[in-house]
Motif scaffolding. Structure first.
Motif, mmCIF file in Angstrom:
data_model
loop_
_atom_site.group_PDB
_atom_site.id
_atom_site.type_symbol
_atom_site.label_atom_id
_atom_site.label_comp_id
_atom_site.label_asym_id
_atom_site.label_seq_id
_atom_site.Cartn_x
_atom_site.Cartn_y
_atom_site.Cartn_z
ATOM 1 N N PHE A 1 30.121 22.313 -23.249
ATOM 2 C CA PHE A 1 29.718 23.698 -23.463
ATOM 3 C C PHE A 1 28.717 24.064 -22.380
ATOM 4 N N SER A 2 28.865 25.277 -21.857
ATOM 5 C CA SER A 2 27.929 25.735 -20.836
ATOM 6 C C SER A 2 27.680 27.228 -21.052
ATOM 7 N N SER A 3 26.398 27.598 -21.220
ATOM 8 C CA SER A 3 26.096 29.005 -21.534
ATOM 9 C C SER A 3 26.288 29.897 -20.303
ATOM 10 N N GLN A 4 26.035 29.321 -19.094
ATOM 11 C CA GLN A 4 26.098 30.132 -17.876
ATOM 12 C C GLN A 4 27.149 29.605 -16.892
ATOM 13 N N ASP A 5 27.011 28.304 -16.595
ATOM 14 C CA ASP A 5 27.812 27.726 -15.509
ATOM 15 C C ASP A 5 29.261 27.588 -15.956
ATOM 16 N N SER A 6 30.169 27.999 -15.114
ATOM 17 C CA SER A 6 31.577 27.875 -15.476
ATOM 18 C C SER A 6 32.273 26.819 -14.629
ATOM 19 N N GLU A 7 31.462 25.951 -13.967
ATOM 20 C CA GLU A 7 32.042 24.898 -13.120
ATOM 21 C C GLU A 7 31.590 23.532 -13.624
ATOM 22 N N LEU A 8 32.463 22.547 -13.451
ATOM 23 C CA LEU A 8 32.223 21.219 -14.007
ATOM 24 C C LEU A 8 32.825 20.178 -13.070
ATOM 25 N N THR A 9 32.077 19.103 -12.820
ATOM 26 C CA THR A 9 32.584 18.045 -11.936
ATOM 27 C C THR A 9 32.562 16.706 -12.649
ATOM 28 N N ILE A 10 33.662 15.997 -12.562
ATOM 29 C CA ILE A 10 33.722 14.591 -12.998
ATOM 30 C C ILE A 10 33.684 13.781 -11.700
ATOM 31 N N PRO A 11 32.549 13.130 -11.393
ATOM 32 C CA PRO A 11 32.402 12.503 -10.073
ATOM 33 C C PRO A 11 33.387 11.361 -9.830
ATOM 34 N N LYS A 12 33.667 10.583 -10.900
ATOM 35 C CA LYS A 12 34.590 9.452 -10.729
ATOM 36 C C LYS A 12 35.597 9.476 -11.866
ATOM 37 N N THR A 13 36.809 9.830 -11.554
ATOM 38 C CA THR A 13 37.818 9.893 -12.610
ATOM 39 C C THR A 13 38.308 8.495 -12.970
ATOM 40 N N ASN A 14 38.742 8.344 -14.197
ATOM 41 C CA ASN A 14 39.468 7.140 -14.609
ATOM 42 C C ASN A 14 40.621 7.580 -15.511
ATOM 43 N N VAL A 15 41.402 6.614 -15.971
ATOM 44 C CA VAL A 15 42.625 6.965 -16.711
ATOM 45 C C VAL A 15 42.322 7.727 -18.005
ATOM 46 N N ASN A 16 41.100 7.643 -18.508
ATOM 47 C CA ASN A 16 40.734 8.407 -19.706
ATOM 48 C C ASN A 16 40.651 9.906 -19.431
ATOM 49 N N HIS A 17 40.639 10.286 -18.164
ATOM 50 C CA HIS A 17 40.588 11.709 -17.826
ATOM 51 C C HIS A 17 41.969 12.328 -17.711
ATOM 52 N N ASN A 18 42.988 11.571 -17.994
ATOM 53 C CA ASN A 18 44.348 12.120 -18.074
ATOM 54 C C ASN A 18 44.415 13.141 -19.185
ATOM 55 N N GLY A 19 45.260 14.139 -19.035
ATOM 56 C CA GLY A 19 45.486 15.046 -20.157
ATOM 57 C C GLY A 19 45.652 16.496 -19.760
ATOM 58 N N ILE A 20 45.716 17.356 -20.772
ATOM 59 C CA ILE A 20 45.855 18.807 -20.574
ATOM 60 C C ILE A 20 44.466 19.433 -20.787
ATOM 61 N N TYR A 21 44.036 20.165 -19.788
ATOM 62 C CA TYR A 21 42.715 20.817 -19.862
ATOM 63 C C TYR A 21 42.905 22.317 -20.021
ATOM 64 N N HIS A 22 42.012 22.937 -20.792
ATOM 65 C CA HIS A 22 41.923 24.389 -20.780
ATOM 66 C C HIS A 22 40.483 24.773 -21.047
ATOM 67 N N CYS A 23 40.200 26.071 -20.936
ATOM 68 C CA CYS A 23 38.835 26.517 -21.209
ATOM 69 C C CYS A 23 38.884 27.819 -21.989
ATOM 70 N N SER A 24 37.750 28.130 -22.601
ATOM 71 C CA SER A 24 37.614 29.442 -23.237
ATOM 72 C C SER A 24 36.238 29.975 -22.846
ATOM 73 N N ALA A 25 36.100 31.301 -22.794
ATOM 74 C CA ALA A 25 34.827 31.890 -22.359
ATOM 75 C C ALA A 25 34.667 33.276 -22.968
ATOM 76 N N MET A 26 33.405 33.712 -23.096
ATOM 77 C CA MET A 26 33.093 35.031 -23.636
ATOM 78 C C MET A 26 32.988 36.042 -22.512
ATOM 79 N N GLY A 27 33.693 37.102 -22.656
ATOM 80 C CA GLY A 27 33.497 38.278 -21.831
ATOM 81 C C GLY A 27 33.273 39.406 -22.821
ATOM 82 N N ARG A 28 34.151 40.356 -22.764
ATOM 83 C CA ARG A 28 34.093 41.372 -23.808
ATOM 84 C C ARG A 28 34.564 40.751 -25.122
ATOM 85 N N TYR A 29 35.542 39.843 -25.008
ATOM 86 C CA TYR A 29 36.041 39.046 -26.147
ATOM 87 C C TYR A 29 35.953 37.596 -25.732
#
Ligand SMILES: *[C@@H]1O[C@H](CO)[C@@H](O)[C@H](O)[C@H]1NC(C)=O
Ligand SMILES: *[C@@H]1O[C@H](CO)[C@@H](O)[C@H](O)[C@H]1NC(C)=O
Length: 277
Positions: free
Chosen positions: A146-174
């Motif tokens: 969860f991030s109140s302001q920042d909409s960017e995220l870095t995983i410095p060292k990936t491993n096989v646990n980072h496999n998968g489907i990613y999505h995000c949600s955020a507040m604008g007007r909705y």
């Protein structure tokens, strides 16, 4: 031995990237963009001095651009696809899948396929760069950041646990929700180089030791055989026996001669007695 030779030949190929392959880098780094957004693809690879050309391919078809940078000023649906590039002295690059989207919210990733250890950056990006807040990042449907302001995220060292489907949600007007993006992290194909080197030297050491011991055993065995042969020839000792037989024979001969002489003397004695009588 053949196995080791094969392993020796195989390791440098499996363990290292082909150095002659061209590499595509993106500016900004996202492989997913909104339509009408700008993105620049750059092709890096070995070239002849003074030559700065590059050949670009989209979905396997050569495109007319021959510059090392390929500019997309406003992405259209037909800019989506698989990009590859090649310089004069390089092999074709790994493909980059660029996708131009039309949506309210887009989860942008710095790549879709990674090798374990490579960094992964993602951004929850709104249409027309509208400001969003209270951003949630999800992996396989589960919110993990969860991030109140920042909409960017870095995983410095990936491993096989980072496999998968990613999505995000955020507040604008909705509250908006992005589509899912599949990310694949491949385990490194070659064993850890340090580990491999240790293992390799250990195995070589063992092989050396075993062959040394074997050589020593064979040497000792050969020496033992030599000695035994010598012993056999000494113990059988034909010469000695022969001489002793000869001695015996001579002895017998002498004895016989002696006996004979005795007989002769006796005879002579008797003859002289008879002559006297
Ligand atoms: C995409 O289509 C536009 C016209 O709609 C055209 O000008 C452009 O060259 C096309 N781009 C590619 C990569 O085919
Ligand atoms: C390239 O192929 C993808 C599917 O593999 C397709 O969606 C895209 O429209 C193609 N792009 C072009 C420019 O033909």
């Amino acid at each position: 031995m053949w196995l080791w030779t094969a392993l020796l030949l195989w390791v440098p190929v499996g363990g290292q990237e082909d150095p002659t392959k061209a590499v595509i880098t993106l500016q900004p780094p996202w492989v997913d963009v909104f339509q009408e957004e700008a993105v620049t693809l750059q092709c890096e690879g070995p070239r002849q001095p003074g030559d700065s050309s590059a050949q670009w391919f989209l979905n396997g078809t050569a495109i007319r651009t021959l510059t090392p940078r390929y500019y997309i000023t406003g992405a259209q649906a037909n800019d989506s696809g698989e990009y590859r590039c090649q310089t004069e002295l390089s092999a074709p690059s790994e493909p980059v899948q660029l996708q131009a989207h039309r949506d309210w919210l887009l989860l942008q990733v710095s790549g879709r396929v990674f090798t374990e250890g490579e960094p992964l950056t993602m951004r929850c990006h709104a249409w027309k760069n509208k400001i969003v807040y209270n951003v949630l990042f999800y992996q396989n449907g589960k919110a993990f950041k969860f991030s109140s302001q920042d909409s960017e995220l870095t995983i410095p060292k990936t491993n096989v646990n980072h496999n998968g489907i990613y999505h995000c949600s955020a507040m604008g007007r909705y509250r908006y929700t992005s589509a899912g993006v599949s990310v694949t992290v491949q385990g490194s194909q070659a064993p850890n180089p340090v580990w491999f080197h240790i293992l390799f030297h250990l195995a070589m050491g063992v092989i050396f030791l075993v062959s040394t011991v074997l050589c020593w055993i064979i040497y000792k065995e050969l020496q033992r055989n030599k000695k035994e042969n010598l012993k056999v020839s000494l113990s059988s000792d034909h010469g000695k026996n022969v001489t002793s037989y000869l001695h015996k024979d001579r002895y017998v001969e002498k004895e016989l001669k002696f006996q004979e002489e005795k007989e002769l003397q006796k005879e002579a004695h008797q003859k002289s007695k008879e002559g006297e009588g």
